[in-house]
Design a protein around this motif. Structure first.
Motif, PDB file in Angstrom:
ATOM      1  N   GLY A 163       0.793  -1.222   0.000  1.00 37.65           N
ATOM      2  CA  GLY A 163       0.000   0.000   0.000  1.00 37.65           C
ATOM      3  C   GLY A 163       0.825   1.271   0.000  1.00 37.65           C
ATOM      4  N   LEU A 164       2.109   1.171  -0.366  1.00 43.50           N
ATOM      5  CA  LEU A 164       3.009   2.328  -0.375  1.00 43.50           C
ATOM      6  C   LEU A 164       3.717   2.411  -1.724  1.00 43.50           C
ATOM      7  N   VAL A 165       4.710   3.296  -1.810  1.00 40.90           N
ATOM      8  CA  VAL A 165       5.621   3.351  -2.943  1.00 40.90           C
ATOM      9  C   VAL A 165       7.038   3.204  -2.404  1.00 40.90           C
ATOM     10  N   PRO A 166       7.982   2.756  -3.233  1.00 31.72           N
ATOM     11  CA  PRO A 166       9.380   2.774  -2.793  1.00 31.72           C
ATOM     12  C   PRO A 166       9.798   4.232  -2.561  1.00 31.72           C
ATOM     13  N   GLY A 167       9.759   4.660  -1.326  1.00 29.69           N
ATOM     14  CA  GLY A 167       9.823   6.090  -1.020  1.00 29.69           C
ATOM     15  C   GLY A 167      11.168   6.629  -0.630  1.00 29.69           C
ATOM     16  N   TRP A 168      12.222   5.808  -0.720  1.00 25.71           N
ATOM     17  CA  TRP A 168      13.562   6.273  -0.355  1.00 25.71           C
ATOM     18  C   TRP A 168      14.527   6.138  -1.526  1.00 25.71           C
ATOM     19  N   GLY A 169      14.022   6.491  -2.710  1.00 20.86           N
ATOM     20  CA  GLY A 169      14.882   6.548  -3.887  1.00 20.86           C
ATOM     21  C   GLY A 169      14.669   5.444  -4.887  1.00 20.86           C
ATOM     22  N   GLY A 170      13.878   4.430  -4.540  1.00 19.75           N
ATOM     23  CA  GLY A 170      13.765   3.268  -5.404  1.00 19.75           C
ATOM     24  C   GLY A 170      13.185   3.556  -6.769  1.00 19.75           C
ATOM     25  N   VAL A 171      12.146   4.391  -6.833  1.00 18.89           N
ATOM     26  CA  VAL A 171      11.485   4.633  -8.120  1.00 18.89           C
ATOM     27  C   VAL A 171      12.410   5.365  -9.083  1.00 18.89           C
ATOM     28  N   TYR A 172      13.277   6.213  -8.563  1.00 23.88           N
ATOM     29  CA  TYR A 172      14.214   6.945  -9.427  1.00 23.88           C
ATOM     30  C   TYR A 172      15.428   6.082  -9.776  1.00 23.88           C
ATOM     31  N   LEU A 173      16.009   5.425  -8.784  1.00 27.54           N
ATOM     32  CA  LEU A 173      17.299   4.765  -8.975  1.00 27.54           C
ATOM     33  C   LEU A 173      17.187   3.431  -9.704  1.00 27.54           C
ATOM     34  N   ALA A 230      21.873  -0.692 -17.446  1.00 26.90           N
ATOM     35  CA  ALA A 230      21.662   0.672 -16.956  1.00 26.90           C
ATOM     36  C   ALA A 230      21.297   1.619 -18.090  1.00 26.90           C
ATOM     37  N   VAL A 231      20.506   2.636 -17.752  1.00 30.35           N
ATOM     38  CA  VAL A 231      20.192   3.711 -18.701  1.00 30.35           C
ATOM     39  C   VAL A 231      20.534   5.032 -18.031  1.00 30.35           C
ATOM     40  N   ALA A 232      20.935   6.009 -18.832  1.00 24.38           N
ATOM     41  CA  ALA A 232      21.355   7.292 -18.273  1.00 24.38           C
ATOM     42  C   ALA A 232      20.796   8.434 -19.103  1.00 24.38           C
ATOM     43  N   ALA A 233      20.615   9.581 -18.467  1.00 21.30           N
ATOM     44  CA  ALA A 233      20.149  10.787 -19.165  1.00 21.30           C
ATOM     45  C   ALA A 233      21.299  11.390 -19.961  1.00 21.30           C
ATOM     46  N   PRO A 234      20.983  11.996 -21.089  1.00 18.15           N
ATOM     47  CA  PRO A 234      19.669  12.013 -21.741  1.00 18.15           C
ATOM     48  C   PRO A 234      19.359  10.653 -22.364  1.00 18.15           C
ATOM     49  N   LEU A 235      18.103  10.232 -22.252  1.00 15.12           N
ATOM     50  CA  LEU A 235      17.712   8.936 -22.769  1.00 15.12           C
ATOM     51  C   LEU A 235      17.805   8.906 -24.286  1.00 15.12           C
ATOM     52  N   SER A 236      18.323   7.804 -24.807  1.00 13.99           N
ATOM     53  CA  SER A 236      18.301   7.603 -26.250  1.00 13.99           C
ATOM     54  C   SER A 236      16.867   7.343 -26.688  1.00 13.99           C
ATOM     55  N   LYS A 242      17.046  13.800  -9.920  1.00 12.28           N
ATOM     56  CA  LYS A 242      16.951  13.025  -8.683  1.00 12.28           C
ATOM     57  C   LYS A 242      16.194  13.806  -7.614  1.00 12.28           C
ATOM     58  N   ALA A 243      16.480  15.091  -7.484  1.00 11.33           N
ATOM     59  CA  ALA A 243      15.813  15.904  -6.459  1.00 11.33           C
ATOM     60  C   ALA A 243      14.311  15.985  -6.715  1.00 11.33           C
ATOM     61  N   GLU A 244      13.915  16.131  -7.969  1.00  8.02           N
ATOM     62  CA  GLU A 244      12.494  16.197  -8.296  1.00  8.02           C
ATOM     63  C   GLU A 244      11.791  14.873  -7.989  1.00  8.02           C
ATOM     64  N   SER A 245      12.453  13.765  -8.321  1.00  8.70           N
ATOM     65  CA  SER A 245      11.861  12.457  -8.065  1.00  8.70           C
ATOM     66  C   SER A 245      11.739  12.195  -6.567  1.00  8.70           C
ATOM     67  N   PHE A 246      12.796  12.568  -5.814  1.00 16.04           N
ATOM     68  CA  PHE A 246      12.751  12.345  -4.372  1.00 16.04           C
ATOM     69  C   PHE A 246      11.635  13.168  -3.736  1.00 16.04           C
ATOM     70  N   ALA A 247      11.429  14.385  -4.205  1.00 12.06           N
ATOM     71  CA  ALA A 247      10.346  15.223  -3.669  1.00 12.06           C
ATOM     72  C   ALA A 247       8.987  14.598  -3.988  1.00 12.06           C
ATOM     73  N   ALA A 248       8.854  14.046  -5.195  1.00  9.92           N
ATOM     74  CA  ALA A 248       7.592  13.390  -5.566  1.00  9.92           C
ATOM     75  C   ALA A 248       7.371  12.131  -4.734  1.00  9.92           C
ATOM     76  N   GLU A 249       8.452  11.405  -4.449  1.00 13.28           N
ATOM     77  CA  GLU A 249       8.339  10.232  -3.579  1.00 13.28           C
ATOM     78  C   GLU A 249       7.896  10.647  -2.181  1.00 13.28           C
ATOM     79  N   ASP A 250       8.443  11.754  -1.678  1.00 13.76           N
ATOM     80  CA  ASP A 250       8.036  12.258  -0.357  1.00 13.76           C
ATOM     81  C   ASP A 250       6.535  12.521  -0.321  1.00 13.76           C
ATOM     82  N   ASP A 251       6.036  13.195  -1.361  1.00 17.28           N
ATOM     83  CA  ASP A 251       4.601  13.533  -1.404  1.00 17.28           C
ATOM     84  C   ASP A 251       3.748  12.266  -1.468  1.00 17.28           C
ATOM     85  N   ALA A 252       4.165  11.327  -2.312  1.00 18.08           N
ATOM     86  CA  ALA A 252       3.381  10.096  -2.475  1.00 18.08           C
ATOM     87  C   ALA A 252       3.353   9.285  -1.180  1.00 18.08           C
ATOM     88  N   LEU A 253       4.507   9.164  -0.547  1.00 20.66           N
ATOM     89  CA  LEU A 253       4.571   8.390   0.686  1.00 20.66           C
ATOM     90  C   LEU A 253       3.744   9.054   1.787  1.00 20.66           C
TER      91      LEU A 253
END
Length: 713
Positions: free
Chosen positions: A171-181, A249-255, A299-310
């Protein structure tokens, strides 16, 4: 922020079992004749308890870890260390966030603070000024695995089990970096497997080797000297003598190719969630939303979104319901079964007999041989059936070997344990004999009479009946106290529930042995009274019967079959009927009708389908659409009182409330929690609904029908 700045959160949990962070400096060995690579600060996570109590990550634990990491960052700045590594006590890295603590967070602000604390501590691990390593020596779930993802490098033990991100299941999301990393480390498709597919497949996890193959870890070592090998590997990495390859692994900018693969992974995730939850649970959808938007996030944007979701999900009723189902039921009540006798009464099981050599018997034989590692002998009425049954079991072992799920030595040992005989004399020295024959009382009674004639007085006899009376089966035995119901669910290897049925004369030693055997088989056992269809089948048949009744009354097929969609069940009632098999379902329904009368209706339409040789109601077209064929409809007769989907849902809820109320009044189980546990583990009742009885309380059905809820407010 510093970890010490989160005292507002830690003060809420004075009774937390803290996992401490112990630091040991290790002088790294030289590589290729060069001097040593400096000093590695090795942090070991340990809660000071034995292997029965996994390490978890509560607020006080995270603050201590963060404080220790900050000290290592300062040491790195002074040139005292060249790397930092984290590992765990034997068998565990960390089992994730402490759910007991998380469920105590009462508002969004506290939830957001918990999310920010994890991000803050883990970000320190990733910004020490020197490379960081996590040596995954054992279980690494949720926040435990995310700790590893935030490190620079990872190793994993080949003996490690239970690696994963189960948050969507909880009932949660991976809220400590998992969704981004994770998608950036192993690719988006593999990330969906770990974050969506596995959690929604009964919370499946990864082994160490499987995690390594996905790219979750950079190196794989044997468990015997895992930490020593990992330290040596870290020394080579720090010395520049070890190249680390991450092909997924994939890295920005995405192909363009990676971007398309990301979109395809998101689309696939949506299909999985729709198929397994009917989109009734909020958490999986939120994981997908974060994954989709995170494609272009920093990374900062994703972590902030994870904070909100959690923060949002922690305060939802679905999360509290999931914690009840997972923590209170599966993890606690499931491990301490109500009514189980003293475990010291259990007798050893050194040989198992299986009566029958069909598909179900083969599943039993494989399970007993793999888990108990004792001889298992199959019997049947002729050599052809016996040989075919044994060959099938051996073939299943070969499949496990081909998939890498069993070693060659283990495969050979398992095959050697499974043999066959046409004579029940082969059971003479067995301690436990289970039948897997046709579901007819007279046949089962005959089987047990024949077995009792050759086994020792102490040998336990077990029936896998799903609906017949265990008491009646024991009636003519010389030792009726030795018979116990031992009801598995299909597929046997995957379904975790065992209904253990105590007949009036079943003695405590037999029952204790049944529970001990279930535990050795890695099943969750629930004690049930000898009553028709026990728990799961009785509830399911009442559910399916109510939907079938509505269909027979004239409700359109699609309306009837999808009316229960808000429950988020794993499959629709008519799909379940087809999977169980129409004749089997009708047979059990007739048994229940005989016991309970018109409350359990026998469908004339279902019998018409069986008589015509139909396998189910629906026919699926090439494009995936479903319809009822005209020749099938021609077999059926309908009333003229159709119901709406909402009416079918409500009447089904009321029927379930009535049936469960009666089951509790009859003493079929010790309490409503046992019915909830049975339905979660034996019928796939959705975790986010918390259990069937809390669900019926929330919908008002228990109050409408029984005049009171199953659980006090």
């Amino acid at each position: 922020m510093s970890a010490r700045d989160f005292t507002q959160l830690t003060e809420l949990f004075p009774d937390e079992v803290v996992t401490h962070s112990y630091v040991q400096d290790i002088a790294l060995p030289g590589v290729g004749g060069a001097p040593g690579a400096g000093t590695l600060a090795l942090i070991t996570l340990d809660n000071g308890l034995d292997h029965r109590r996994p390490t978890t990550l509560g607020p006080n634990t995270l603050v201590e870890l963060g404080t220790v990491l900050e000290a290592q960052r300062d040491r790195a700045a002074r040139g005292e260390i060249t790397g930092v590594a984290v590992t765990g006590k034997p068998f565990f890295l960390a089992a994730g966030a402490d759910l007991s603590a998380v469920k105590g967070l009462k508002d969004r602000d506290a939830g957001r603070l918990m999310a920010r604390l994890g991000h803050d501590v883990y970000s320190t691990l990733n910004n020490l000024g020197v490379p960081s390593f996590v040596f995954i020596n054992g279980m690494a779930l949720g926040g435990g695995l995310e700790l590893a993802l935030n490190a620079t490098y990872r190793t994993v033990s080949s003996g490690a089990g239970a690696l994963g991100l189960p948050e969507a299941f909880l009932g949660l999301v991976p809220g400590w970096g998992g969704v981004y990393l994770l998608p950036r480390l192993i690719g988006p498709a593999n990330a969906v497997k770990v974050m969506i597919e596995n959690p929604l497949a009964n919370n499946r996890t990864l082994s160490g080797p499987a995690a390594f193959r996905l790219g979750l870890a950079d190196a794989l070592f044997e468990p015997a000297d895992f930490v020593e090998q990992s330290v040596d590997w870290a020394a080579r990495v720090l010395a520049g003598a070890e190249a680390v390859s991450r092909p997924n692994a994939v890295a920005a900018p995405l192909s363009a190719e990676d971007s398309a693969a990301w979109d395809a992974a998101v689309a696939h995730a949506r299909e999985v969630v729709e198929a397994r939850t009917s989109n009734a649970a909020p958490a999986p959808a939120r994981v997908i939303e974060l994954l989709e938007k995170g494609k272009h996030f920093t990374k900062a944007e994703s972590f902030a979104a994870e904070d909100d979701a959690l923060a949002e999900l922690i305060t939802t009723p679905q999360f509290r319901d999931t914690v009840y189902a997972f923590l209170d039921l599966v993890q606690k009540r499931g491990k301490r079964p109500a009514g189980a006798p003293d475990a010291t009464l259990a007798r050893p099981v050194t040989k198992v007999g299986v009566v029958g050599a069909g598909l179900m018997a083969g599943q039993f034989a494989l399970l007993f041989a793999r888990q108990l590692k004792v001889p298992v002998v199959l019997t049947d009425i002729d050599r052809e059936r016996v040989d075919r049954g044994v060959a099938h079991v051996h073939g299943e072992v070969d499949k496990l070997l081909a998939k890498g799920r069993i070693s060659p030595d283990a495969a050979n040992r398992t095959k050697a344990l499974v043999t066959g005989s046409v004579s029940k004399d082969a059971f003479a020295d067995a301690d436990f004999v289970i039948e897997a024959v046709f579901e007819e009382l007279d046949i089962k009674k005959q089987v047990f009479a024949e077995v009792e004639a050759v086994v020792s007085p102490e040998c336990i006899l077990a029936t896998n009946t799903s609906s017949l009376s265990v008491t009646a089966m024991a009636a003519d035995l010389k030792h009726p106290e030795r018979l116990v119901g031992f009801h598995f669910f299909n597929p046997v290897a995957l379904m975790p529930l065992l209904e253990i049925v105590r007949a009036p004369k079943t003695d405590d030693a037999v029952l204790a042995t049944a529970f001990a055997t279930a535990k050795a088989l890695r099943k969750t056992a629930v004690l049930v009274k000898d009553a028709p269809a026990f728990v799961v089948n009785r509830v399911l048949l009442r559910l399916m019967g109510e939907v079938s009744r509505a269909f027979d009354e004239g409700t359109e097929a699609h309306t009837a079959d999808t009316a229960l969609r808000p429950m988020g069940l794993p499959m629709t009632p008519f799909t379940l009927l087809a999977m169980v098999g129409l004749p089997v379902a009708q047979h059990v329904t007739e048994s229940m009708h005989a016991a309970f009368g018109d409350r359990i209706a026998v469908s004339a339409n279902l019998q018409a389908l069986i008589d015509a040789g139909k396998k189910g109601l629906w026919e699926t077209a090439a494009d995936g659409s479903r319809s009822v064929p005209a020749d099938t409809l021609a077999l059926l007769t309908f009333g003229n009182t159709p119901s709406t989907g909402e009416e079918v849902l409500r009447r089904t809820q009321d029927a379930l409330a009535e049936e469960i109320g009666l089951m509790l009044a009859e003493g079929v189980v010790a309490g409503p929690e046992d019915i909830d546990l049975c339905m979660v583990l034996g019928a796939g009742w959705p975790m986010h609904l918390g259990g069937i009885t809390p669900y019926l309380d929330r919908t008002g059905a228990s109050q409408r029908v029984n005049g009171r809820p199953f659980h006090a407010a």
